[in-house]
Design a protein around this motif. Structure first.
Motif, mmCIF file in Angstrom:
data_model
loop_
_atom_site.group_PDB
_atom_site.id
_atom_site.type_symbol
_atom_site.label_atom_id
_atom_site.label_comp_id
_atom_site.label_asym_id
_atom_site.label_seq_id
_atom_site.Cartn_x
_atom_site.Cartn_y
_atom_site.Cartn_z
ATOM 1 N N GLY A 10 -4.790 -24.044 42.158
ATOM 2 C CA GLY A 10 -4.863 -24.611 40.816
ATOM 3 C C GLY A 10 -6.261 -25.079 40.461
ATOM 4 N N GLY A 11 -7.255 -24.370 40.966
ATOM 5 C CA GLY A 11 -8.643 -24.808 40.791
ATOM 6 C C GLY A 11 -9.322 -24.330 39.535
ATOM 7 N N ALA A 12 -8.604 -23.643 38.667
ATOM 8 C CA ALA A 12 -9.233 -23.065 37.488
ATOM 9 C C ALA A 12 -9.491 -24.080 36.375
ATOM 10 C CB ALA A 12 -8.376 -21.922 36.939
ATOM 11 N N ASN A 81 -3.605 -28.672 48.047
ATOM 12 C CA ASN A 81 -2.413 -28.127 47.407
ATOM 13 C C ASN A 81 -2.302 -28.776 46.028
ATOM 14 O OD1 ASN A 81 -0.620 -26.203 48.384
ATOM 15 N ND2 ASN A 81 0.324 -27.583 49.849
ATOM 16 N N ASN A 82 -2.834 -28.138 45.005
ATOM 17 C CA ASN A 82 -2.999 -28.818 43.726
ATOM 18 C C ASN A 82 -2.298 -28.148 42.553
ATOM 19 O OD1 ASN A 82 -4.601 -30.758 41.880
ATOM 20 N ND2 ASN A 82 -5.191 -28.728 41.123
ATOM 21 N N ASN A 106 5.650 -26.399 41.602
ATOM 22 C CA ASN A 106 5.196 -27.729 41.994
ATOM 23 C C ASN A 106 5.630 -28.149 43.392
ATOM 24 O OD1 ASN A 106 4.447 -27.688 39.305
ATOM 25 N ND2 ASN A 106 5.155 -29.753 38.874
ATOM 26 N N LEU A 107 6.732 -27.595 43.887
ATOM 27 C CA LEU A 107 7.253 -28.062 45.172
ATOM 28 C C LEU A 107 7.367 -26.931 46.196
ATOM 29 C CD1 LEU A 107 8.060 -30.671 46.499
ATOM 30 C CD2 LEU A 107 10.383 -30.365 45.624
ATOM 31 N N THR A 108 8.036 -25.836 45.824
ATOM 32 C CA THR A 108 8.141 -24.723 46.768
ATOM 33 C C THR A 108 6.766 -24.129 47.058
ATOM 34 O OG1 THR A 108 10.362 -24.221 45.962
ATOM 35 C CG2 THR A 108 9.249 -22.518 47.247
ATOM 36 N N GLY A 109 5.943 -23.984 46.034
ATOM 37 C CA GLY A 109 4.587 -23.482 46.236
ATOM 38 C C GLY A 109 3.782 -24.361 47.168
ATOM 39 N N MET A 110 3.990 -25.657 47.054
ATOM 40 C CA MET A 110 3.290 -26.596 47.928
ATOM 41 C C MET A 110 3.790 -26.477 49.373
ATOM 42 S SD MET A 110 2.407 -30.530 46.961
ATOM 43 C CE MET A 110 1.544 -29.995 45.487
ATOM 44 N N ASN A 134 -2.021 -32.972 49.359
ATOM 45 C CA ASN A 134 -1.072 -32.552 48.330
ATOM 46 C C ASN A 134 -1.234 -33.412 47.077
ATOM 47 O OD1 ASN A 134 0.103 -30.643 50.075
ATOM 48 N ND2 ASN A 134 1.517 -32.157 50.904
ATOM 49 N N THR A 135 -1.367 -32.780 45.931
ATOM 50 C CA THR A 135 -1.486 -33.525 44.684
ATOM 51 C C THR A 135 -0.109 -33.900 44.165
ATOM 52 O OG1 THR A 135 -3.548 -32.397 44.084
ATOM 53 C CG2 THR A 135 -2.363 -33.527 42.322
ATOM 54 N N ALA A 136 0.184 -35.186 44.168
ATOM 55 C CA ALA A 136 1.422 -35.714 43.605
ATOM 56 C C ALA A 136 1.086 -36.340 42.247
ATOM 57 C CB ALA A 136 2.062 -36.709 44.560
#
Length: 253
Positions: A10-12, A81-82, A106-110, A134-136
Motif C-alpha cells: 500500500g505504498g502508492a 503490512n500497510n 485489510n485482514l486476510t492480505g495482512m 502491521n498498520t491498524a
C-alpha cells in the motif's frame, strides 16, 4: 535501516507513501508493493524504491513476490503490512460483497503478508529474523458507527499481530511483530470525506487532545523505529500514533 531490504504494501499513497519515502531516506532497499500501478511507479521513481504490482488478497501474487525477493535481494529484513481500504457502510448498510472484499484486503492480505515474511526472514543469513509492522488504527480501540467492516478489520489486526508475535517468539524464529495505530491522518482514504464536507476538518482536529490531525511522516517515524534494531525488545505491542485520541475520556465541559 541502511541496506535493509524492506517491503511496504500500500505504498502508492497516504501513510504507505510516507513510509516509502522515510525508509528510502534512511538508506533501506525498499520494495513498494501496490495494486495502484501508476501511483506506485511514480512514488518509487521519485525516491529510489522498486515498484512491484501486488494484489494482497492473492496467494499466488504473494508467492511470486517471495520468489522475486529471493532472486533479486536474497533476504527480507522488514515487512510493513500497510495496504487497506474503507467501505463507509454501517451495519445496516453493509452488503456481504463489500464486507468480504474489505476483510480480504485489510485482514486476510495482512495474514498472507505475515506468512510470506516469516518464511523469507527464516532464510536470512547469517542470522535469521526480521520485523513485521502491521498498520491498524485508532478504531482498533474505539469504534466508529459508519464503517463496520473497517472497524472489525482493524480490531482483527490486533489479534493477528499478537498471535504472530507470540508464535514467532515461542518458536525461536527471531521475527518481531507489532502494530501501529494511526488516528485521523489526511490521506487518500480520508480525502473523499474532506472533499464532500470540508467543514468536518475542525471536528477531526478536535478528536485529538493535541488539537490537530497527524501526518503520514509521523506514522512513518513510528514504523521506522519498530522495523529497526532499536526496537529489538518490542513484539506483540500496539503503538498508537494518534495524538492521545484513545487516552482522553469524553469531556463534561
Amino acid at each position: 535501516m541502511q541496506d535493509k531490504v524492506t517491503l511496504i504494501t500500500g505504498g502508492a499513497s497516504g501513510i504507505g507513501e510516507g513510509m516509502v519515502r522515510r525508509f528510502c531516506a534512511e538508506g533501506a532497499r525498499v520494495i513498494l508493493a501496490d495494486i495502484n500501478e501508476a501511483g506506485g511507479r511514480d512514488v518509487a521513481a521519485s525516491c529510489g524504491a522498486e515498484f512491484y504490482h501486488l494484489d494482497v488478497t492473492s496467494e499466488s501474487d504473494w508467492a511470486a513476490l517471495a520468489a522475486h525477493v529471493r532472486s533479486e535481494y536474497g533476504r527480507l529484513d522488514a515487512l510493513l503490512n500497510n495496504a487497506g481500504i474503507v467501505s463507509s457502510q454501517s451495519i445496516v448498510d453493509v452488503d456481504v460483497a463489500t464486507w468480504n472484499r474489505l476483510l480480504a484486503i485489510n485482514l486476510t492480505g495482512m495474514m498472507l503478508g505475515c506468512q510470506t515474511a516469516i518464511a523469507l526472514m527464516g532464510e536470512n543469513k547469517p542470522t535469521a529474523g526480521g520485523s513485521i509492522v502491521n498498520t491498524a488504527s485508532s478504531t482498533s480501540y474505539l469504534a466508529i458507527p459508519g464503517d463496520v467492516a473497517y472497524v472489525t478489520s482493524k480490531a482483527g489486526v490486533v489479534g493477528l499481530t499478537k498471535s504472530v508475535a507470540v508464535f514467532c517468539a515461542t518458536e525461536g524464529l527471531n521475527v518481531r511483530c507489532n502494530s501501529i495505530h494511526p488516528g485521523a491522518t489526511p490521506t487518500a482514504i480520508l480525502q473523499p470525506a474532506l472533499d464532500a464536507a470540508p467543514e468536518i476538518v475542525p471536528n477531526l482536529e478536535r478528536m485529538s487532545p493535541l488539537k490537530r490531525m497527524g501526518s503520514a511522516a509521523e506514522v512513518a517515524a513510528m514504523a521506522l523505529f519498530l522495523a529497526s534494531d532499536e526496537a529489538s525488545y518490542c513484539t506483540g505491542g500496539q503503538f498508537p500514533v494518534e495524538g492521545g485520541t484513545v487516552s482522553e475520556h469524553p469531556r463534561m465541559f
